[in-house]
Design a protein around this motif. Structure first.
Motif, PDB file in Angstrom:
ATOM      1  N   UNK A   1       0.840  -1.206   0.000  1.00  7.56           N
ATOM      2  CA  UNK A   1       0.000   0.000   0.000  1.00  7.56           C
ATOM      3  C   UNK A   1       0.875   1.255   0.000  1.00  7.56           C
ATOM      4  N   UNK A   2       1.904   1.262   0.843  1.00  8.70           N
ATOM      5  CA  UNK A   2       2.818   2.399   0.870  1.00  8.70           C
ATOM      6  C   UNK A   2       3.543   2.552  -0.468  1.00  8.70           C
ATOM      7  N   UNK A   3       3.818   1.426  -1.102  1.00  9.65           N
ATOM      8  CA  UNK A   3       4.479   1.462  -2.407  1.00  9.65           C
ATOM      9  C   UNK A   3       3.583   2.128  -3.447  1.00  9.65           C
ATOM     10  N   UNK A   4       2.287   1.797  -3.428  1.00 10.54           N
ATOM     11  CA  UNK A   4       1.348   2.420  -4.369  1.00 10.54           C
ATOM     12  C   UNK A   4       1.221   3.921  -4.105  1.00 10.54           C
ATOM     13  N   UNK A   5       1.164   4.293  -2.831  1.00  6.71           N
ATOM     14  CA  UNK A   5       1.076   5.714  -2.489  1.00  6.71           C
ATOM     15  C   UNK A   5       2.328   6.464  -2.935  1.00  6.71           C
ATOM     16  N   UNK A   6       3.476   5.823  -2.780  1.00  9.15           N
ATOM     17  CA  UNK A   6       4.732   6.448  -3.203  1.00  9.15           C
ATOM     18  C   UNK A   6       4.762   6.639  -4.713  1.00  9.15           C
ATOM     19  N   UNK A   7       4.257   5.655  -5.434  1.00  5.34           N
ATOM     20  CA  UNK A   7       4.195   5.776  -6.895  1.00  5.34           C
ATOM     21  C   UNK A   7       3.295   6.937  -7.297  1.00  5.34           C
ATOM     22  N   UNK A   8       2.143   7.059  -6.634  1.00  6.04           N
ATOM     23  CA  UNK A   8       1.248   8.171  -6.928  1.00  6.04           C
ATOM     24  C   UNK A   8       1.887   9.510  -6.629  1.00  6.04           C
ATOM     25  N   UNK A   9       2.628   9.568  -5.530  1.00  5.31           N
ATOM     26  CA  UNK A   9       3.331  10.800  -5.176  1.00  5.31           C
ATOM     27  C   UNK A   9       4.375  11.147  -6.233  1.00  5.31           C
TER      28      UNK A   9
END
Length: 242
Positions: free
Chosen positions: A84-92
């Motif tokens: 989940x943190x990885x997906x958020x980082x990608x979006x950022x």
């Protein structure tokens, strides 16, 4: 304030004094003036540097979370959190990339035409996630300061890692102090109990537990004193072998 002309006049006088003391000339900051253009150029390059540093930091976060998720294959809950943190980082990172596109399109950008083309290229974000950035390859004759964003990202990450290590070290020191208190208390209790027991199975068990706690206490005392040796988690078989 509109009903207090004296106050308005004093404020205007203060403004004129402030402008005079700071040698501010509004005429020099009109669009098209060299001073205005130089200021815009400095702003654009400063923002480019900041966004590039944030992009590289996000790229490092993405790579780190990817490795963490792989290591957590046997712990599904923690792995899902990492993903989940990885997906958020990608979006950022994607948001930051859009900001970079805007700044690169402004007059005064430090990016070359080739670098701007790479930034606007389809799949550029995917390359950034693999930590391949257009500003990594310097054009001929470019200054070494063009690599400053990458250096800033690495330096920022190094400072963050250092802060985390110091925090972890502090937590370990607290755990060692608690372990010393715990094992010292256990040793005192067991020694007091052994003074009341003459023999038999109970004394054998007390001796076994006392030996274990004494060795753990000595090991943690050594760790607290030298900070070099990690106490072993001694098993019953090891104690019996001794």
């Amino acid at each position: 304030m509109r009903q207090r002309p004296g106050l308005i006049s004093s404020v205007r006088d203060g403004l004129r004094e402030l402008e005079r003391d700071n040698t501010f000339n509004p005429a020099l900051w009109q669009p098209g003036e060299p001073t205005f253009k130089a200021g815009v150029k400095e702003l654009v390059r400063m923002e480019e540097t900041k966004v590039c540093a944030e992009i590289e930091a996000a790229g490092l976060d993405y790579f780190s979370l990817e490795q963490v998720a792989k290591k957590l294959s046997g712990r599904k809950k923690e792995q899902q959190q990492a993903l989940r943190e990885k997906r958020l980082t990608k979006g950022r990172l994607e948001q930051l990339w859009e900001q970079l596109k805007v700044w690169c399109a402004q007059p005064g950008s430090a990016m070359s035409a080739e670098q701007r083309a790479q930034i606007n290229k389809v799949g550029a974000v995917g390359a950034a996630l693999r930590q391949h950035y257009p500003w990594d390859v310097l054009p001929a004759g470019a200054s070494s300061t063009a690599r400053i964003p990458r250096l800033q990202a690495r330096l920022t990450r190094a400072y963050q890692d250092l802060a985390r290590c110091k925090e972890e070290e502090s937590l370990i020191e607290q755990e060692v102090r608690r372990a010393l208190q715990y094992y010292a208390y256990r040793v005192r209790l067991l020694e007091a109990r052994m003074g009341l027991v003459v023999g038999g199975g109970e004394r054998y068990l007390l001796e076994f537990h006392l030996a274990f706690n004494q060795r753990m206490l000595a090991a943690f005392q050594l760790l607290a004193r030298k900070g070099e040796q990690i106490p072993e988690d001694l098993s019953r078989l090891q104690l019996l072998d001794d």
